[in-house]
Design a protein around this motif. Structure first.
Motif, PDB file in Angstrom:
ATOM      1  N   GLU A  66       0.974  -1.190   0.022  1.00 23.35           N
ATOM      2  CA  GLU A  66      -0.167   0.049  -0.069  1.00 23.35           C
ATOM      3  C   GLU A  66       0.808   1.416   0.055  1.00 23.35           C
ATOM      4  O   GLU A  66       0.517   2.163  -0.525  1.00 23.35           O
ATOM      5  N   ILE A  67       1.996   1.132   0.890  1.00 18.65           N
ATOM      6  CA  ILE A  67       3.040   2.377   0.678  1.00 18.65           C
ATOM      7  C   ILE A  67       3.446   2.396  -0.768  1.00 18.65           C
ATOM      8  O   ILE A  67       3.544   3.493  -1.234  1.00 18.65           O
ATOM      9  N   ALA A  68       3.715   1.425  -1.259  1.00 17.53           N
ATOM     10  CA  ALA A  68       4.355   1.436  -2.866  1.00 17.53           C
ATOM     11  C   ALA A  68       3.300   2.019  -3.556  1.00 17.53           C
ATOM     12  O   ALA A  68       3.651   2.664  -4.552  1.00 17.53           O
ATOM     13  N   ARG A  69       1.961   1.716  -3.491  1.00 17.21           N
ATOM     14  CA  ARG A  69       1.020   2.126  -4.419  1.00 17.21           C
ATOM     15  C   ARG A  69       1.002   3.738  -4.067  1.00 17.21           C
ATOM     16  O   ARG A  69       0.922   4.514  -5.177  1.00 17.21           O
ATOM     17  N   ASP A  70       0.742   4.211  -2.698  1.00 16.39           N
ATOM     18  CA  ASP A  70       0.742   5.615  -2.691  1.00 16.39           C
ATOM     19  C   ASP A  70       2.064   6.281  -3.226  1.00 16.39           C
ATOM     20  O   ASP A  70       1.945   7.213  -3.888  1.00 16.39           O
ATOM     21  N   GLU A  71       3.345   5.753  -3.119  1.00 18.51           N
ATOM     22  CA  GLU A  71       4.538   6.278  -3.836  1.00 18.51           C
ATOM     23  C   GLU A  71       4.113   6.375  -5.557  1.00 18.51           C
ATOM     24  O   GLU A  71       4.486   7.331  -5.865  1.00 18.51           O
ATOM     25  N   ILE A  72       3.476   5.393  -5.988  1.00 22.66           N
ATOM     26  CA  ILE A  72       3.325   5.600  -7.354  1.00 22.66           C
ATOM     27  C   ILE A  72       2.426   6.598  -7.645  1.00 22.66           C
ATOM     28  O   ILE A  72       2.450   7.271  -8.672  1.00 22.66           O
ATOM     29  N   GLU A  73       1.160   6.898  -7.100  1.00 24.02           N
ATOM     30  CA  GLU A  73       0.379   7.761  -7.118  1.00 24.02           C
ATOM     31  C   GLU A  73       0.957   9.126  -7.051  1.00 24.02           C
ATOM     32  O   GLU A  73       0.708   9.976  -7.916  1.00 24.02           O
ATOM     33  N   ASP A  74       1.973   9.455  -6.097  1.00 24.19           N
ATOM     34  CA  ASP A  74       2.500  10.646  -5.957  1.00 24.19           C
ATOM     35  C   ASP A  74       3.487  11.056  -7.188  1.00 24.19           C
ATOM     36  O   ASP A  74       3.288  11.987  -7.620  1.00 24.19           O
ATOM     37  N   ARG A  75       4.124   9.941  -7.661  1.00 26.64           N
ATOM     38  CA  ARG A  75       4.907   9.964  -8.867  1.00 26.64           C
ATOM     39  C   ARG A  75       4.230  10.354 -10.057  1.00 26.64           C
ATOM     40  O   ARG A  75       4.549  11.229 -10.750  1.00 26.64           O
ATOM     41  N   LEU A  76       3.283   9.686 -10.125  1.00 22.70           N
ATOM     42  CA  LEU A  76       2.420  10.007 -11.340  1.00 22.70           C
ATOM     43  C   LEU A  76       1.488  11.376 -11.416  1.00 22.70           C
ATOM     44  O   LEU A  76       1.715  11.905 -12.441  1.00 22.70           O
ATOM     45  N   SER A  77       1.193  11.770 -10.205  1.00 18.47           N
ATOM     46  CA  SER A  77       0.879  13.118 -10.074  1.00 18.47           C
ATOM     47  C   SER A  77       1.793  14.396 -10.451  1.00 18.47           C
ATOM     48  O   SER A  77       1.406  15.396 -10.876  1.00 18.47           O
ATOM     49  N   LEU A  78       3.159  13.966 -10.463  1.00 12.89           N
ATOM     50  CA  LEU A  78       4.164  15.018 -10.845  1.00 12.89           C
ATOM     51  C   LEU A  78       4.304  14.749 -12.239  1.00 12.89           C
ATOM     52  O   LEU A  78       5.171  15.743 -12.990  1.00 12.89           O
ATOM     53  N   VAL A  79       3.954  13.881 -12.999  1.00 12.48           N
ATOM     54  CA  VAL A  79       4.223  13.901 -14.465  1.00 12.48           C
ATOM     55  C   VAL A  79       2.936  14.615 -15.332  1.00 12.48           C
ATOM     56  O   VAL A  79       1.844  14.104 -15.003  1.00 12.48           O
ATOM     57  N   ASN A  80       3.300  15.351 -15.993  1.00 12.79           N
ATOM     58  CA  ASN A  80       2.271  16.163 -16.832  1.00 12.79           C
ATOM     59  C   ASN A  80       1.755  15.525 -18.015  1.00 12.79           C
ATOM     60  O   ASN A  80       2.118  15.894 -19.295  1.00 12.79           O
ATOM     61  N   ARG A  81       1.280  14.207 -17.769  1.00 11.31           N
ATOM     62  CA  ARG A  81       0.726  13.396 -18.814  1.00 11.31           C
ATOM     63  C   ARG A  81      -0.399  12.647 -18.340  1.00 11.31           C
ATOM     64  O   ARG A  81      -0.772  12.470 -17.136  1.00 11.31           O
ATOM     65  N   SER A  82      -1.504  12.425 -19.189  1.00 10.35           N
ATOM     66  CA  SER A  82      -2.507  11.437 -18.764  1.00 10.35           C
ATOM     67  C   SER A  82      -2.343  10.077 -19.629  1.00 10.35           C
ATOM     68  O   SER A  82      -2.031   9.869 -20.810  1.00 10.35           O
TER      69      SER A  82
END
Length: 276
Positions: A33-49
């Motif tokens: 779950e921590i890894a999932r949250d980390e991935i979510e945070d990193r994806l939020s910093l990428v200016n892409r959909s």
């Protein structure tokens, strides 16, 4: 006539790993779950959909809230990924169990369309270093030798180099250090069993370890690592690997000697020539 190829030695027993994962305790998946949250945070910093994601992970249910439309792929030796079918591949919490980690990354690369993103979360070399040390010392004292008990895990520098070997552009590797605390050694071992992270090495000893080994290991663990409150810290080092499928639109590093301004001028300091 060509000689028959010798089968490549396997570091991990995938059948044993599958059996361990089948005994999953959902409450023990906090690291996933921590890894999932980390991935979510990193994806939020990428200016892409990303519209065509895939997730390679042992426990698909962890990722439903993060990437609800993703294709879930088990971390088998041959990944169920189509060539060029995805603009995002997340390889989550299982590359440290791969017999061929470079092969896994190459398969992810092939599955990405041009300028697609790969994100990998996995355990790194400092994971469970306290337990590794305590068990090794205890077994040496009791039997005079060592047997494989905790799988070797890669260091961040070496793992970052794997991205380049697999053909990824703009490779980045960084570390997320975590520490969990446990009442005693049995408490830690139960949690490792609950998350499917106990010993599945192919060369592991198949007989039951003597109770004395774990008693001695807990004494060493406490003497060496225990907190003032008597709890046992356990390190879990999460390593994040980021790479992109090459594209002509990506930024490229400048060629050596192509700079149009001197660094000394930018820093407003005199230029010093190095001795020959």
């Amino acid at each position: 006539m060509t000689q028959a190829q010798t089968p490549r030695p396997q570091l991990f027993d995938r059948r044993a790993l599958a059996a361990q994962r089948a005994r999953l305790t959902p409450d023990s998946l906090f690291l996933h779950e921590i890894a999932r949250d980390e991935i979510e945070d990193r994806l939020s910093l990428v200016n892409r959909s990303f519209t065509r994601p895939a997730v390679v992970a042992p426990f698909a249910e962890v990722w439903d809230s993060c990437l609800p439309n993703a294709k879930h792929v088990p971390d088998t030796d041959v990944l169920d990924l189509e060539v060029g079918a995805h603009d995002l591949v997340v390889h989550a919490m299982c590359l440290h169990w791969a017999n061929d980690p470079v092969g896994q990354l190459i398969q992810c690369h092939r599955a990405l369309s041009e300028d697609g993103l790969l994100l990998v979360l996995m355990f790194g070399g400092q994971t469970l270093h306290e337990l590794r040390s305590a068990l090794a010392t205890a077994e040496t004292r009791i039997s005079g030798g060592l047997s494989p008990r905790i799988a070797p895990m890669g260091e961040v520098r070496d793992l970052g180099a794997l991205l380049q070997r697999a053909g990824f552009a703009l490779p980045v590797a960084d570390v997320v250090p975590l520490t969990a605390k446990y009442r005693d050694l049995p408490h830690l071992m139960r949690e490792l069993r609950g998350m499917g992270e106990t010993n599945a090495m192919a060369q592991r000893r198949r007989t039951l370890a003597p109770r004395r080994l774990f008693q001695e290991a807990e004494t060493i663990y406490r003497d060496t690592f225990a907190d003032p409150d008597g709890r046992l810290p356990a390190t879990f080092e999460l390593i994040c690997l980021t790479g992109w499928s090459p594209s002509d639109s990506q930024q490229k590093p400048l060629r050596p000697g192509s700079a149009k301004a001197r660094l000394a001028d930018a820093l407003k300091v005199p230029e010093t020539k190095l001795p020959k």
